[in-house]
Write a protein that holds these residues in place. Structure first.
Motif, short mmCIF file in Angstrom:
data_model
loop_
_atom_site.label_atom_id
_atom_site.label_comp_id
_atom_site.label_asym_id
_atom_site.label_seq_id
_atom_site.Cartn_x
_atom_site.Cartn_y
_atom_site.Cartn_z
N LEU A 56 -34.14 23.11 -2.59
CA LEU A 56 -33.17 23.01 -3.68
C LEU A 56 -32.43 24.32 -3.93
N ARG A 59 -28.67 24.71 -3.36
CA ARG A 59 -27.65 24.40 -4.37
C ARG A 59 -26.94 25.67 -4.82
N LYS A 60 -27.70 26.76 -4.94
CA LYS A 60 -27.11 28.02 -5.38
C LYS A 60 -26.08 28.51 -4.36
N THR A 62 -24.36 26.63 -2.46
CA THR A 62 -23.22 25.73 -2.58
C THR A 62 -22.31 26.15 -3.73
N LEU A 63 -22.91 26.43 -4.88
CA LEU A 63 -22.12 26.79 -6.06
C LEU A 63 -21.42 28.14 -5.90
N TYR A 144 -28.97 17.57 4.99
CA TYR A 144 -28.13 18.47 4.18
C TYR A 144 -26.83 18.80 4.91
N GLU A 150 -22.66 18.70 -1.25
CA GLU A 150 -22.55 18.17 -2.61
C GLU A 150 -23.69 17.22 -2.96
N LYS A 151 -24.52 16.83 -2.01
CA LYS A 151 -25.53 15.81 -2.24
C LYS A 151 -26.95 16.36 -2.06
N ILE A 152 -27.18 17.56 -2.55
CA ILE A 152 -28.47 18.23 -2.32
C ILE A 152 -29.62 17.47 -2.97
N GLU A 153 -29.45 17.08 -4.24
CA GLU A 153 -30.54 16.40 -4.95
C GLU A 153 -30.90 15.09 -4.28
#
Length: 218
Positions: A56, A59-60, A62-63, A144, A150-153
């Motif tokens: 997870l 996500r960082k 990605t942002l 991934y 955009e669909k990590i979760e």
């Protein structure tokens, strides 16, 4: 490679800095109480939880758009993928180490009243969580890169479900094949087979992720 591994480590630390003290606290609670059910839950869950937090942390990236900047650095894309897999494996080993420590502490305090079959029961608990954690990473990284950042979760949830299903399926097949009465020799042969499958899955996952990442445009 060292820089990539350090960056991955710092990224994961942000996710696990809350879990780590809780894992230690819960480990001491398990050791002090000596509850067999808590020991099993703790042993099987800590390493997979670490694994999920590790994936997870993407996500960082990605942002922050760090994943776009990273490919402009003087490193091969293959090395970037390698760094994720090495980091994931290291955190899995770290999780199993924590589990091993508190399992030993529990046995020292309360005696060996938890493992009917002796050493192999302890191995099952330690490696069970570790194998699940490795499977989670094996399915997460190719998904991934294939499904997108955009669909990590969703990717993490799918990876967890598929990993659990595969482990349960492998266990059922082995139980059907070897029957109910399992000798130590049969058990360790089965364990080796599962470990080989896990390692092959991890390696194939790396190769697939490297292939997808090499062809991907950002």
């Amino acid at each position: 490679m060292k820089g990539l591994l350090k960056n991955n480590f710092m990224g994961v630390i942000e996710n696990v800095k809350l879990l780590f003290p809780l894992a230690i606290l819960f480990g001491f609670i398990v050791s002090v109480t000596g509850n067999a059910s808590l020991l099993s839950i703790y042993s099987l869950s800590i390493t997979p939880i670490f694994s999920i937090l590790v994936v997870l942390c993407m996500r960082k990236e990605t942002l922050s758009k760090w994943y776009k900047y990273k490919i402009s650095l003087p490193v091969k894309r293959n090395n970037i993928i390698q760094s994720y897999y090495i980091s994931h494996l290291c955190w899995c080993i770290g999780g199993m180490t924590i589990v091993t420590f508190f399992m030993l502490l529990t046995v020292i305090i309360h005696g060996n009243q938890y493992f009917y079959y002796g050493f192999r029961d302890a191995i099952t608990l330690i490696l069970g969580g570790g194998i699940l954690a490795i499977f989670i990473g094996s399915f997460f990284y190719p998904l991934y890169y294939f499904l997108g950042v955009e669909k990590i979760e969703i990717t993490a949830i799918i990876s967890l479900i598929v990993s659990v299903a595969i482990i349960v399926g492998i266990s059922l097949l082995i139980n059907i094949f070897i029957g109910g009465n399992v000798s130590d020799t049969t058990y360790y042969i089965s364990l080796i087979v599962i470990l080989i499958i896990t390692c092959l899955t991890f390696v194939c996952s790396y190769l697939l992720s490297a292939f997808i990442y090499e062809k991907k445009e950002f």
